[in-house]
Structure formats: structure tokens, C-alpha cells
Design a protein around this motif. Structure first.
Motif, PDB file in Angstrom:
ATOM      1  N   TRP A  60       0.809  -1.281  -0.059  1.00  0.00           N
ATOM      2  CA  TRP A  60       0.008   0.066   0.096  1.00  0.00           C
ATOM      3  C   TRP A  60       1.005   1.128  -0.120  1.00  0.00           C
ATOM      4  N   VAL A  79      -5.191  -4.937  -2.575  1.00  0.00           N
ATOM      5  CA  VAL A  79      -6.281  -5.757  -1.951  1.00  0.00           C
ATOM      6  C   VAL A  79      -6.057  -7.173  -1.670  1.00  0.00           C
ATOM      7  N   GLY A 105      -3.798  -7.263   1.271  1.00  0.00           N
ATOM      8  CA  GLY A 105      -4.676  -6.844   2.485  1.00  0.00           C
ATOM      9  C   GLY A 105      -5.454  -8.092   2.977  1.00  0.00           C
TER      10      GLY A 105
END
Length: 327
Positions: A93, A110, A113
């Protein structure tokens, strides 16, 4: 260099130059930070001024320094394990934040994550964030090594190397940052689907192992039968691989690497070192894990004879069948 000029159609030299430059920028970055430490706005400016790999490398050094100090102070050397599920996603990120909203990095963020949330949850429910709840390997290594030798091991391997590895195996995201704006390709879609499939495989394997261990510890020793008596799980995904979760963990980061392939248009680029070193590390770690399992569970040797070590494969006779033959 002349070689880089001659190969104008390749991004390889430019990418490597960026990486080398990032390592060289760490010391100037530290100097700038110490000068601006009491000025929040200046710190914010420094974050955006430097190449994101340089600030990520500084993060590696700071987290390693914390682990080097925290281990002896708390007599608990699992601080890197507590950071393991968190830092890789932060690094991805971090590169996304510098990319002006790159689509490829958004997908990578994503996926990283999802991996981070699941692994953090799995680690937490095992008590991993409780100080004193160490990885089972470290007490065994302390028993085998002198205090001085183990402290050197803590500094070099547990703290420095492993913290560097947490950035290395997501370094495909830095390649994606350098190639920001390049349209998504079928390689990206294949990498995303592959990552997610292995993510599901790892999730199922961990859930099966968790359910088995939870039930095993709820049954009195004298009443345990089958796998519960043997002490380890040999059904479900563990019928086809002794460590399906280890296999899936490696495979999903190899899948992640293919985002770098798409961004660089190179099947092999420098960021392959991350998943490659991770896989090599897993070989040693798996061997050590199995050595401890053999010492704890005598029947584990039979399990080794019939079931693939990592890559899921058709199994031989079940553990129950082999035990019946022995009886």
C-alpha cells in the motif's frame, strides 16, 4: 551504462538502477529525518520526496532494530513473527500511495490486504500476540546454541534477514510502481486468480489444522483415537500434502511475482529473488519442523512415507492402514 543503452527495449537496467539508488538513498534519508524529527510537516515532505523503496528500506531497518532490542529485553524472539502478517501489506500500500492510483497496484494491495487480515487473525487466535508465546523453533535453537551464538543469530537472521525478506517477497509491487500506468494484461488477471486460489487453499488448510488441534486438546489422552492418538492431522488437505499451508503460502507469493512480469514485460526480473529466497527458507524451516515432529510423534515417520512433503500429490496408504500392518 553502455549495456543499458544497447538494450533500450528492456526495463531491466533501469529497474536495477532504481533499486541500487534506493539503497544508496537510505543514509541521506536518515540524515534528513534526524534534522526534521520535531517538524511533522517536514517529515511529510520527506516521505513524498524520496523514492518509495528508500523509505521502505528504512522501515526494514527500523523494524529490525526494534526486534533486535525487544527479543533479549522480553526473552521472547517472536517479534518478527508478529510483524510478518502486517508489514508486507503495508509495503504494498506504501508503493500504491506513491503510484497516482495505479490499477495494478490497487489489485496487489487488495490481495495483500486479504492475506494480511487472514494471517493476522490466524496468528492472534493461537495466542501469537501474547508476549512470551514464542515460535516453537526459537526455544529449541536456544537449547542447542550458546547465548552469544543465539544473539548473533537473532541479529543477523531473525531480525535483519527476516525483516528484509518481508519487503523482498512483495518487491513485485515496486516493479509495478516503476511501471505505473502500464495497462493491465491477461498476465495480471491470471496472477490475481492464482493468488486468490492459493489464498483459499491456505485458508482451508489452516482451518482444518485449527479444528483438529482444538478438538485434540479437548479429548482426554486416554480416550484419543486415530489422528488424535497419533497427535497430528492426516486427513483433508493433509492427506495429499504434509504441509499444504506451507505450499500455498509459497505459491501465492510466486503468483504475486507475476504482476511484476506484467509490469516489466520480463518473465525473469530482479524481484524474483523475493519468492525464490522465501521458498529456499521454507525448505530449511520445513525440515526443522519435521525434525521436531519426529521427536514428538513416533508415527510421523510412517506419515512421511506415504504423503508428499509440500506439493499436493496422490497419497499412499493411510496412516491407519500402515499402523494396522505394523500391529
Amino acid at each position: 551504462s553502455t549495456m543499458c543503452t544497447m538494450h533500450a527495449n528492456s526495463n531491466s537496467c533501469g529497474h536495477i538502477a532504481h533499486v541500487v539508488g534506493s539503497y544508496e538513498a537510505v543514509l541521506p534519508l536518515i540524515r534528513d529525518l534526524t534534522d526534521a524529527i520535531l517538524t511533522p510537516s517536514a517529515l511529510f515532505d520527506i516521505y513524498w520526496k524520496y523514492d518509495p523503496m528508500a523509505t521502505a528500506l528504512l522501515g526494514v531497518l527500523l523494524s529490525a532494530l526494534f526486534c533486535i532490542i525487544a527479543g533479549p529485553l522480553t526473552r521472547d524472539y517472536s517479534w518478527v513473527d508478529r510483524l510478518w502478517s502486517v508489514l508486507p501489506a503495508i509495503y504494498v500500500w506504501h508503493f500504491y500511495a506513491h503510484s497516482n492510483g495505479d490499477q495494478r497496484l490497487l489489485i496487489m494491495g487488495v490481495l495483500a490486504g486479504l492475506w494480511s487480515i487472514r494471517l493476522t487473525f490466524n496468528f492472534a487466535r493461537k495466542g501469537g500476540y501474547i508476549v512470551g508465546h514464542e515460535d516453537y523453533r526459537w526455544p529449541e535453537l536456544r537449547r542447542r546454541m550458546s547465548y552469544f551464538a543465539f544473539q548473533l543469530f537473532n541479529i543477523s537472521f531473525i531480525s535483519l534477514f527476516q525483516n528484509w525478506l518481508l519487503l523482498a517477497f512483495v518487491s513485485a509491487s515496486y516493479v509495478a510502481y516503476l511501471g505505473r500506468g502500464i495497462p493491465l494484461t491477461n498476465v495480471d488477471y491470471a496472477a490475481a486468480v492464482s493468488f486468490f486460489m492459493f489464498f483459499i487453499l491456505e485458508t482451508v488448510a489452516d482451518e482444518q489444522q485449527w479444528a483438529f488441534q482444538k478438538k485434540k486438546h479437548s479429548i482426554p489422552q486416554s480416550l484419543r483415537k486415530g489422528d488424535y492418538a497419533s497427535g497430528f492431522y492426516t486427513h483433508g488437505l493433509f492427506r495429499f500434502s504434509r504441509h499444504p499451508n506451507f505450499f500455498a503460502e509459497q505459491a501465492l507469493w510466486w503468483s504475486f511475482y507475476f504482476f511484476a512480469v506484467a509490469a516489466s514485460n520480463q518473465v525473469i526480473n530482479w524481484s524474483i529473488s523475493g519468492p525464490l529466497i522465501l521458498s529456499i527458507l521454507f525448505q530449511g524451516s520445513t525440515t526443522f519442523t519435521e525434525e521436531l515432529s519426529l521427536a514428538k510423534y513416533p508415527a510421523y515417520r510412517l506419515y512421511q512415507r506415504t504423503t508428499s512433503r509440500l506439493i499436493p500429490w496422490w497419497p499412499g496408504p493411510s496412516l491407519e492402514e500402515l499402523q494396522q500392518k505394523q500391529d
